[in-house]
Design an enzyme around this catalytic site. Structure first.
Site, short mmCIF file in Angstrom:
data_model
loop_
_atom_site.label_atom_id
_atom_site.label_comp_id
_atom_site.label_asym_id
_atom_site.label_seq_id
_atom_site.Cartn_x
_atom_site.Cartn_y
_atom_site.Cartn_z
N GLY A 61 0.88 -1.23 0.06
CA GLY A 61 -0.03 0.07 -0.05
C GLY A 61 0.86 1.10 -0.16
O GLY A 61 2.25 1.19 0.25
N CYS A 88 5.41 -6.15 1.64
CA CYS A 88 5.76 -4.61 1.47
C CYS A 88 5.06 -3.92 2.72
O CYS A 88 5.49 -4.02 3.76
CB CYS A 88 5.26 -3.99 0.04
N TYR A 89 4.11 -3.09 2.40
CA TYR A 89 3.33 -2.28 3.50
C TYR A 89 2.99 -3.34 4.49
O TYR A 89 3.15 -3.24 5.75
CB TYR A 89 2.24 -1.42 3.08
N HIS A 175 7.75 -7.90 -3.73
CA HIS A 175 6.33 -8.22 -4.37
C HIS A 175 6.50 -9.53 -5.06
O HIS A 175 6.86 -9.70 -6.13
CB HIS A 175 5.76 -7.26 -5.12
N GLU A 177 4.15 -11.49 -5.98
CA GLU A 177 2.93 -11.50 -6.86
C GLU A 177 3.26 -10.86 -8.27
O GLU A 177 2.41 -11.14 -9.16
CB GLU A 177 1.68 -10.89 -6.18
N SER A 229 -21.84 -5.95 -24.82
CA SER A 229 -20.78 -5.06 -25.53
C SER A 229 -20.14 -5.90 -26.59
O SER A 229 -19.49 -5.40 -27.57
CB SER A 229 -19.95 -4.47 -24.72
N GLY A 230 -20.23 -7.34 -26.45
CA GLY A 230 -19.42 -8.19 -27.21
C GLY A 230 -18.30 -8.59 -26.67
O GLY A 230 -17.49 -9.55 -27.47
N GLY A 231 -17.86 -7.80 -25.65
CA GLY A 231 -16.54 -8.37 -25.09
C GLY A 231 -16.80 -9.60 -24.22
O GLY A 231 -17.80 -10.12 -24.09
N ASP A 233 -16.84 -10.10 -20.90
CA ASP A 233 -17.54 -10.18 -19.65
C ASP A 233 -19.04 -10.26 -19.85
O ASP A 233 -19.61 -11.31 -19.69
CB ASP A 233 -17.27 -9.02 -18.83
N SER A 234 -19.38 -9.21 -20.66
CA SER A 234 -20.83 -9.38 -20.97
C SER A 234 -21.26 -10.63 -21.70
O SER A 234 -22.41 -11.03 -21.81
CB SER A 234 -21.28 -8.07 -21.46
N LYS A 372 -10.83 -11.69 -15.37
CA LYS A 372 -10.86 -11.84 -16.62
C LYS A 372 -10.42 -13.02 -17.19
O LYS A 372 -11.16 -13.65 -18.07
CB LYS A 372 -10.00 -10.67 -17.08
#
Ligand code: XMP
Length: 516
Positions: A61, A88-89, A175, A177, A229-231, A233-234, A372
């Site tokens: 953070g 880190c933080y 990090h 990750e 939207s055609g992407g 997710d939707s 995603k």
């Protein structure tokens, strides 16, 4: 799906890489969720009724532990006996709370650093004496209380990694990750499997059956609507919803005028074939009107988001839909929810933004717990064609945020054509699958050129091609010069109003992927 999957909770202290931590756990088939850092013991107990919480990771953070406004935790959490890893933080906070000293940043470290591992145990099991890690910090832990031991140090950081001698509490200043930490994935796996003893028993596909059942129960025989939207997710949400609801689902595609070439017919055809009833609403005129004279990116995003909601509401009324399905994925929810300690970079509008005036009986978000690439896996399983599964991400406000300055139909047309050329050339060269995005931006600069024997004073088009894993960071792609040359030649030849093409060689950070 098992009734209670083993889970790692990521405490969000506002770090840019917070999501990556949860992603890494899920890639190892261990379910992970992000929680606000000030979650209480009682709230953790509630989470425990649906998840088998086996470990906690405190994220990085932007704060310093000594800031009066620095994010804190419920201190009782340290005594629950659940394994903890601070990054880190998070690493500094554990040291600080347990009685160590943290010093503010005269010796800062950013980027690749080499640490010396003195004890390759626990989280650092199997690590070499010298490890390449990604650091991004100002403060450092200087000393630890008696019952802790140092596991690694770096030139500027005497306590780069530590552990408690008896309890399963670890801290890493770097990090793991982030992909730049060479063995970061193994370090996290060590924590998840060796320290927390998680079982790898979670898969994104568990979500489909669960959601179809839930939708059938919730919607019954009534009508539902989704903004498509055609992407990915939707699109994935629409397929799941169509499986559950059939004709009672209407997918609405709002063409705001900032779509890529051929987009609305493409969406109608592909999703129609998959059994989704699609309605296309042509609304470009009203969007261009609203954007007249507007030049500021955030203002453009706000206006487009609001207008989108209005158009969608009108459609929902016409259809008489009582339920709203949204393709919201996990990061969208976290970003708009409780991220108290992170900086807002830009207002990403989710195309399926929640209508404000219409009261739906319920809003259903079948992908709400997925990232995603997990949605992408589902899409493939659900039979979506590669052209959708590997579709480049496209911002909700579309080409409007790829025209710098005021958005006019003429400028959108230029960027649309330039975008098609970039796509065609990248795809022809077979480079598309390795790239995150490739597109054109119409800058608001004009430049002198020479076309034929005449002076040309035309637009400057920028080409942006990036590689990325999840858009949190990105690198400009080192595309062969011959491909760039073809793109540039075609854009200047085929678009008379463009006199110059430049290639964007900026990584994210410091730039973002989109220009606005
Ligand atoms: P930036 O530009 O912030 O973008 O580096 C990260 C990724 O998100 C996409 N993007 C959006 N997606 N609505 C979306 O659904 C938006 O408003 C939006 N803005 C940017 C961008 O294309 C990139 O992949």
């Amino acid at each position: 799906m098992m009734s209670k999957p083993d889970a790692i909770l990521v405490f969000d202290f506002g770090g840019q890489y917070c999501h990556l931590i949860a992603r890494r756990a899920r890639e190892s088939n261990v379910y992970s969720e992000i929680v606000p850092c000030d979650v209480t013991v009682e709230e953790l107990q509630k989470i425990g009724s649906r998840l088998n919480v086996k470990g906690l990771i405190f994220s990085g953070g932007p704060s310093s532990v000594y800031d009066p406004s620095a994010p804190k935790i419920d201190p009782r959490i340290l005594d629950l006996g659940i394994p903890i890893l601070g990054l880190c933080y998070g690493h500094q906070l554990i040291a600080h709370l347990m009685g160590g000293t943290v010093k503010g940043g005269s010796k800062q470290e950013y980027g690749i650093t080499y640490v010396t591992v003195v004890h390759p145990v626990g989280v650092l099991k199997g690590m070499k004496k010298k490890e390449k890690v990604w650091m991004s910090h100002g403060d450092t832990v200087q000393s630890l209380p008696e019952d802790f031991e140092v596991l690694a140090y770096s030139e500027n950081c005497p306590v780069a990694a530590f552990r408690h001698e008896e309890k399963a509490i670890y801290g890493l200043q770097w990090h793991p990750e982030v992909v730049h930490t060479e063995h970061g994935e193994q370090m996290l796996k060590n924590f998840i499997f060796e320290v927390c003893r998680c079982r790898a028993n979670w898969r994104p596909s568990h979500v489909v059956e669960q959601q179809i059942k839930l939708m059938k129960e919730t919607v019954g025989g009534e009508k539902a609507i989704i903004a498509l939207s055609g992407g990915i997710d939707s699109g994935t949400a629409a397929i799941i919803a169509a499986k559950a609801l059939g004709e009672n689902l209407t997918a609405v595609f709002v063409d705001h005028g900032f779509m890529r070439e051929g987009e609305s017919s493409y969406v109608k055809e592909v999703f129609g074939k998959l059994g989704v009833k699609v309605t296309v609403v042509e609304a470009s005129e009203r969007f261009f009107k609203k954007l007249k004279g507007v030049t500021q990116p955030e203002e453009k995003r706000r206006i487009i988001g609001n207008e989108f909601v209005r158009v969608f509401e009108e459609e929902a009324r016409k259809i008489g839909a009582q339920y709203l399905i949204q393709g919201t994925i996990y990061p969208d929810r976290i970003e708009s929810g409780f991220r108290k300690h992170s900086d807002k970079i830009k207002s990403h509008h989710n195309v399926a933004g929640l209508p404000t005036d219409i009261k739906f009986k319920a809003v259903i978000e079948p992908l709400k717990d997925l990232y995603k690439d997990e949605a992408r896996k589902l899409a493939k399983n659900l039979g979506l064609p590669d052209s959708v599964v590997w579709r480049q991400p496209f911002p909700g406000p579309g080409l409007a945020v790829r025209v710098i300055g005021e958005v006019t139909p003429e400028k959108v047309e230029i960027v649309r054509k330039a975008d098609r050329i970039v796509s065609e050339e990248i795809e022809k060269a077979g480079l598309n699958k390795g790239l995150w995005q490739y597109f054109a931006v119409l800058t608001n600069t004009k430049s002198t050129g020479v076309k034929g024997d005449s002076r040309a004073y035309g637009y400057v088009v920028a080409v942006r091609i990036v590689e990325s894993r999840e858009a949190m960071t990105a690198s400009f792609a080192k595309v062969p010069y011959e491909v760039l040359e073809r793109i540039s030649t075609r854009i200047t030849n085929e678009l008379p109003s463009v006199s110059r093409v430049v290639y964007d060689v900026t990584h994210k950070p410091p730039a973002t992927i989109e220009w606005e």
